[in-house]
Design a protein around this motif. Structure first.
Motif, short mmCIF file in Angstrom:
data_model
loop_
_atom_site.label_atom_id
_atom_site.label_comp_id
_atom_site.label_asym_id
_atom_site.label_seq_id
_atom_site.Cartn_x
_atom_site.Cartn_y
_atom_site.Cartn_z
N CYS A 5 10.05 4.92 8.95
CA CYS A 5 8.67 5.38 9.08
C CYS A 5 8.17 5.85 7.71
CB CYS A 5 8.64 6.53 10.08
SG CYS A 5 6.98 7.15 10.36
N ILE A 6 6.93 5.51 7.41
CA ILE A 6 6.31 5.98 6.18
C ILE A 6 5.42 7.15 6.56
CG2 ILE A 6 4.73 5.40 4.31
CD1 ILE A 6 5.76 2.55 4.47
N GLY A 7 5.63 8.30 5.93
CA GLY A 7 4.94 9.52 6.32
C GLY A 7 3.51 9.66 5.85
N SER A 8 3.27 9.64 4.57
CA SER A 8 1.94 9.91 4.04
C SER A 8 1.30 8.63 3.50
CB SER A 8 2.04 10.93 2.90
OG SER A 8 2.66 10.34 1.77
N PHE A 9 0.02 8.69 3.28
CA PHE A 9 -0.69 7.55 2.71
C PHE A 9 -0.18 7.27 1.30
CE2 PHE A 9 -4.35 5.54 0.59
CZ PHE A 9 -4.38 4.38 1.35
N ARG A 10 0.04 8.31 0.53
CA ARG A 10 0.57 8.16 -0.84
C ARG A 10 1.92 7.44 -0.80
NH1 ARG A 10 -1.95 7.78 -4.89
NH2 ARG A 10 -3.04 9.72 -4.63
N LEU A 23 -9.32 5.65 -1.50
CA LEU A 23 -9.53 7.09 -1.54
C LEU A 23 -9.16 7.68 -0.19
CD1 LEU A 23 -13.08 7.25 -3.16
CD2 LEU A 23 -10.90 7.71 -4.28
N THR A 24 -8.62 8.85 -0.21
CA THR A 24 -8.35 9.57 1.04
C THR A 24 -8.91 10.97 0.90
OG1 THR A 24 -6.17 10.19 0.24
CG2 THR A 24 -6.28 8.26 1.67
N SER A 25 -10.22 11.09 1.10
CA SER A 25 -10.87 12.38 1.01
C SER A 25 -12.13 12.37 1.86
CB SER A 25 -11.20 12.71 -0.44
OG SER A 25 -12.05 11.74 -1.00
N ASP A 26 -12.69 13.54 2.06
CA ASP A 26 -13.92 13.70 2.83
C ASP A 26 -15.04 12.97 2.09
OD1 ASP A 26 -16.22 14.56 4.11
OD2 ASP A 26 -15.81 16.69 3.86
N PRO A 27 -15.76 12.03 2.74
CA PRO A 27 -16.82 11.31 2.05
C PRO A 27 -18.06 12.18 1.79
CG PRO A 27 -16.73 10.66 4.33
CD PRO A 27 -15.54 11.55 4.09
N GLN A 28 -18.11 13.34 2.41
CA GLN A 28 -19.24 14.26 2.25
C GLN A 28 -20.57 13.61 2.62
OE1 GLN A 28 -19.16 16.28 -1.53
NE2 GLN A 28 -16.95 16.55 -1.45
N PHE A 29 -20.64 13.18 3.89
CA PHE A 29 -21.89 12.62 4.38
C PHE A 29 -22.97 13.70 4.39
CE2 PHE A 29 -18.98 9.62 6.73
CZ PHE A 29 -19.30 8.52 5.95
#
Length: 92
Positions: A5-10, A23-29
């Motif tokens: 299993c791969i845990g994180s996106f990184r 990118l894995t962050s809030d897009p700030q809509f």
């Protein structure tokens, strides 16, 4: 993906070499409600601004020129499209 299993996106990026530019962050809509079209506009502090790739798109959903900065914004609208959104609302 394969064994284990791969845990994180990184970790996924490192082990597979896929999604190296993601990118894995809030897009700030502009609005968290997601009830109206304008809600998908980006705040000026969004990490999606100038983070897109040139894929040949010349105008956004509102007809604004792409890019309006150093690079295209990620998503359907360039950040500067807020003015266009207000025009769209008055048109409806």
């Amino acid at each position: 993906y394969g064994k284990g299993c791969i845990g994180s996106f990184r970790e996924w990026q490192t082990k597979t070499s896929f999604d190296q530019n993601s990118l894995t962050s809030d897009p700030q809509f502009a609005s968290p409600s997601m009830q109206e079209l304008e809600d998908f506009l980006l705040q000026e502090t969004s990490p999606a601004i100038d983070s897109g790739a040139d894929v040949g798109i010349q105008v956004d959903f509102f007809g604004q020129v792409v890019p309006r900065g150093a690079a295209p914004d990620i998503g359907a609208f360039e950040c500067a499209a807020r003015t266009a959104a207000r025009r769209w609302q008055s048109y409806q």
